[in-house]
Write a protein that holds these residues in place. Structure first.
Motif, PDB file in Angstrom:
ATOM      1  N   UNK A 206       0.828  -1.303  -0.094  1.00 16.54           N
ATOM      2  CA  UNK A 206       0.149  -0.028  -0.379  1.00 16.54           C
ATOM      3  C   UNK A 206       0.931   1.101   0.601  1.00 16.54           C
ATOM      4  N   UNK A 207       1.804   1.402   0.881  1.00 14.28           N
ATOM      5  CA  UNK A 207       2.832   2.272   1.094  1.00 14.28           C
ATOM      6  C   UNK A 207       3.456   2.802  -0.203  1.00 14.28           C
ATOM      7  N   UNK A 208       3.636   2.176  -0.996  1.00 17.28           N
ATOM      8  CA  UNK A 208       4.421   1.882  -2.647  1.00 17.28           C
ATOM      9  C   UNK A 208       3.415   2.463  -3.695  1.00 17.28           C
ATOM     10  N   UNK A 224       3.018   4.310 -12.928  1.00 21.54           N
ATOM     11  CA  UNK A 224       4.495   4.184 -12.217  1.00 21.54           C
ATOM     12  C   UNK A 224       5.557   5.264 -12.154  1.00 21.54           C
ATOM     13  N   UNK A 225       4.723   6.201 -12.763  1.00 21.57           N
ATOM     14  CA  UNK A 225       5.634   7.942 -11.558  1.00 21.57           C
ATOM     15  C   UNK A 225       5.729   7.823 -11.132  1.00 21.57           C
ATOM     16  N   UNK A 226       4.107   7.917 -10.318  1.00 19.03           N
ATOM     17  CA  UNK A 226       3.715   8.122  -9.001  1.00 19.03           C
ATOM     18  C   UNK A 226       5.029   6.955  -8.423  1.00 19.03           C
ATOM     19  N   UNK A 227       5.121   5.807  -7.914  1.00 17.61           N
ATOM     20  CA  UNK A 227       6.310   5.082  -7.320  1.00 17.61           C
ATOM     21  C   UNK A 227       6.767   5.294  -6.837  1.00 17.61           C
ATOM     22  N   UNK A 228       7.907   5.789  -8.549  1.00 18.76           N
ATOM     23  CA  UNK A 228       8.887   5.840  -8.405  1.00 18.76           C
ATOM     24  C   UNK A 228       9.581   7.450  -7.876  1.00 18.76           C
ATOM     25  N   UNK A 229       8.562   8.908  -8.376  1.00 17.53           N
ATOM     26  CA  UNK A 229       8.444   9.613  -7.343  1.00 17.53           C
ATOM     27  C   UNK A 229       8.700   9.199  -5.691  1.00 17.53           C
ATOM     28  N   UNK A 230       8.006   7.888  -5.660  1.00 17.74           N
ATOM     29  CA  UNK A 230       7.843   8.182  -3.862  1.00 17.74           C
ATOM     30  C   UNK A 230       9.473   7.311  -3.767  1.00 17.74           C
ATOM     31  N   UNK A 279       6.155  16.325  -8.181  1.00 12.03           N
ATOM     32  CA  UNK A 279       4.824  16.441  -9.142  1.00 12.03           C
ATOM     33  C   UNK A 279       5.107  15.282  -9.446  1.00 12.03           C
ATOM     34  N   UNK A 280       5.716  14.328  -9.770  1.00 13.72           N
ATOM     35  CA  UNK A 280       5.471  12.760  -9.687  1.00 13.72           C
ATOM     36  C   UNK A 280       4.620  12.348  -8.368  1.00 13.72           C
ATOM     37  N   UNK A 281       4.085  12.754  -7.385  1.00 12.96           N
ATOM     38  CA  UNK A 281       3.352  11.987  -6.623  1.00 12.96           C
ATOM     39  C   UNK A 281       2.143  12.965  -5.888  1.00 12.96           C
TER      40      UNK A 281
END
Length: 422
Positions: A206-208, A224-230, A279-281
């Motif tokens: 969940x956290x990723x 995937x962009x969101x997860x790469x930001x994290x 921005x990614x997140x």
């Protein structure tokens, strides 16, 4: 055999605590014994780890005797026919995909009702293990890993492959080839543990996961962009962006902004990088960068700016608080090459222009040794101190930036000269 629930590694019966994170180990019995042959012709050698998705074995291919990794999925992942068919189609598509930043899938099969995924063996370590050991990475090291991951995802998205499970345990770091001294490689596309959120089945940690994955919407490349930001945030800060219990993490992932990008010593990351990660997140997919190509271009521009502007004395390692651990060999050997200083402005009209500044000398082993000898008092022996007794991988994982172009070739030449002197 004993298992660490924190990192998923297994150890012999004589080990009671995990040497990486210090957690107490629990007894564990693998579902398949050594010597067992799995569907497709793979003989099990040993169990190497246990994750939330199933067991990971070292195997040998009977036809070629090659060393491979076999992931035997947890039974609950194949309990649903629709889920099983989706995973099979996804894995079969991944088997046709090749990229230096992606570990190649060799075979997919069903073994006694459980999905079995066979991939090539990777001589390296997980990013998760590195973060557990060192806490955080330098900004430059984090950027280098993130750029390689972005290149792999950019190629995968071009053939309509999504990862959807991007986290430190699914990134391996191994010794690279040629001018690339360390190569990041992705594993386990689309494979994640099963969770239940608001009565819905969710696959992944969940956290990723992106907000749209948690809410049950169809994922896109921007997931995937969101997860790469994290992941970039985790590498630089050394902490999970969203912490707490399962419900707390869900609430933060859906509502709370990502924390500021600050290193463990309290130093803010470059403003351009912080802006990109934010921005990614973003919670709304349409507020994130357009695609992975845009993310890759911005990451490379930030990396180039850091190479140009970072003070040389800050290039070696992240200065940690006095109470923190001592610096590791990896940090001490992280050398960043700067461009030469800017030429001073010319004098009054008619005056002779000042000579250009002396080019900054490359930091090389033989240059450092020469300076050390020159600084010794007269009559003092010039014998060099003995080299540290270092693990093989740490001794080989030395990052130099830039790695391409004229500076990269000069660096490679300097390294060859240093080996000749030694």
């Amino acid at each position: 055999m004993n298992l660490c629930l924190a990192c998923g590694r297994v150890f012999d019966d004589g080990v009671s605590r995990c040497p990486t994170d210090g957690d107490e180990l629990l007894p564990y019995e693998p579902s398949r014994p050594a010597g067992d042959v799995v569907e497709g012709g793979y003989r099990i050698v040993r169990l190497v780890g246990v994750g939330q998705c199933g067991e990971v074995f070292e195997c040998r291919a009977l036809s070629t005797d090659q060393r491979v990794v076999l992931r035997l999925m947890a039974p609950e992942l194949t309990g649903n026919r629709i889920t099983t068919e989706f995973l099979l189609r996804h894995m079969m598509q991944l088997r046709e995909f090749e990229h230096p930043a992606v570990v190649r899938v060799r075979d997919v099969a069903l073994h006694e009702g459980r999905l079995a995924l066979v991939r090539e063996w990777v001589e390296g370590e997980r990013l998760l293990d590195l973060l557990l050991r060192e806490g955080a990475l330098t900004v430059s090291h984090s950027l280098d890993v993130a750029i390689q991951i972005a290149k792999g995802l950019q190629a995968a998205h071009a053939v309509e492959l999504l990862h959807l499970q991007l986290r430190p345990s699914n990134v391996f770091l191994e010794v690279g080839q040629g001018s690339v001294l360390e190569q990041a490689r992705l594993v386990d596309f689309g494979i994640g543990p099963q969770r239940v959120v608001d009565g819905r089945d969710i696959f992944g940690t969940i956290r990723t996961l992106s907000p749209e994955q948690i809410e049950g919407w169809d994922p896109t490349p921007r997931s995937d962009i969101y997860s790469l930001g994290l992941l970039i945030h985790r590498m630089i800060t050394g902490r999970q962006p969203f912490a707490g219990t399962g419900d707390d993490v869900v609430r933060q992932a859906l509502e709370a902004p990502i924390p500021p990008l600050v290193t463990p010593s309290g130093r803010p990351a470059p403003a351009d990088l912080d802006e990109l990660v934010r921005a990614m997140a973003e919670k709304r997919p349409d507020a994130r960068p357009r695609d992975m190509t845009e993310v890759l271009g911005r990451l490379q521009a930030i990396q180039q700016a850091i190479e140009d502007d970072l003070p040389f004395e800050q290039a070696f390692r992240e200065e940690l608080p006095a109470s923190s651990r001592s610096a590791t060999y990896r940090e001490l050997q992280t050398v960043i090459l700067r461009r030469s200083s800017i030429v001073p402005p010319p004098g009054p009209p008619g005056s002779v222009p000042p000579p250009p500044p002396r080019p900054q000398e490359l930091f090389t082993p033989q240059g450092a040794e020469r300076k050390r000898r020159e600084s010794l008092p007269p009559g003092t022996t010039a014998e060099a101190p003995p080299p540290p007794d270092l693990p093989r991988r740490e001794a080989q994982t030395v990052m130099f930036l830039p790695r391409t172009g004229e500076a990269g070739m000069r660096l490679a030449s300097a390294r060859e000269e240093a080996r000749a002197v030694e």
